[in-house]
Scaffold this motif. Sequence first.
Motif, PDB file in Angstrom:
ATOM      1  N   GLY A 165       3.486   3.378  -0.647  1.00 29.35           N
ATOM      2  CA  GLY A 165       2.343   3.733  -1.473  1.00 29.35           C
ATOM      3  C   GLY A 165       1.568   4.925  -0.939  1.00 29.35           C
ATOM      4  N   LEU A 166       2.237   5.781  -0.188  1.00 28.49           N
ATOM      5  CA  LEU A 166       1.584   6.969   0.389  1.00 28.49           C
ATOM      6  C   LEU A 166       2.049   8.233  -0.309  1.00 28.49           C
ATOM      7  N   SER A 167       1.198   9.235  -0.284  1.00 25.15           N
ATOM      8  CA  SER A 167       1.515  10.527  -0.864  1.00 25.15           C
ATOM      9  C   SER A 167       1.451  11.568   0.253  1.00 25.15           C
ATOM     10  N   LEU A 168       2.466  12.423   0.323  1.00 30.42           N
ATOM     11  CA  LEU A 168       2.535  13.425   1.392  1.00 30.42           C
ATOM     12  C   LEU A 168       2.215  14.827   0.869  1.00 30.42           C
ATOM     13  N   LEU A 169       1.569  15.592   1.698  1.00 27.23           N
ATOM     14  CA  LEU A 169       1.336  17.021   1.469  1.00 27.23           C
ATOM     15  C   LEU A 169       2.065  17.780   2.559  1.00 27.23           C
ATOM     16  N   PHE A 170       2.732  18.868   2.202  1.00 26.71           N
ATOM     17  CA  PHE A 170       3.429  19.691   3.198  1.00 26.71           C
ATOM     18  C   PHE A 170       2.751  21.042   3.302  1.00 26.71           C
ATOM     19  N   TRP A 177       3.154  17.703   8.911  1.00 21.52           N
ATOM     20  CA  TRP A 177       3.758  18.875   9.538  1.00 21.52           C
ATOM     21  C   TRP A 177       5.090  18.424  10.111  1.00 21.52           C
ATOM     22  N   VAL A 178       6.140  19.045   9.676  1.00 23.76           N
ATOM     23  CA  VAL A 178       7.475  18.715  10.147  1.00 23.76           C
ATOM     24  C   VAL A 178       8.020  19.932  10.881  1.00 23.76           C
TER      25      VAL A 178
END
Length: 161
Positions: A156-161, A124-125
């Motif tokens: 090596g991380l994947s983000l969800l928005f 969450w931005v």
Amino acid sequence: MPNRLLALLVLVFLPLTAAAQSGLFQARIAVPDQSEDARAEAARDGLEKVLARLTGRPDIASDDALTELLDTAQRYVQRFGYERGDDGETELRLRYDGPAIQDALIQEAIPVWPAAERPRMLTWVVIDESGQRRILSSDDHPELRQTLRESAALQGLSLLF
């Protein structure tokens, strides 16, 4: 018959698991030209990125136990190719031998963060524009979302928005 079906399903889904983890063992490095010297240097730089991603340690390249691994980085390259980046620079795309790199880390007793344990991060931005605060939506600021995704990918991380 059920055992054959199970074996077939395992063989079908194993490549899917490997494909999902393959990004951990890839790197893109800007190079001045397509010479062998430039490729050797880029292979080392790319391997440093891969090692940082695998271990979670940005300073991993300074570990004396990995000097030989980094000095022989080209040996771990499975595939490479050149392409033009968005800024017009030549980039070398590298894919490394994941199991061999993990084995080398294990031999040196360096912990690895397994790909299967890497969660997708719900992000969450909050955007503050003209005194108004709101949460970044999927339609807002695509360049900011892309920058955040690229930064997370370095670890090596994947983000969800």
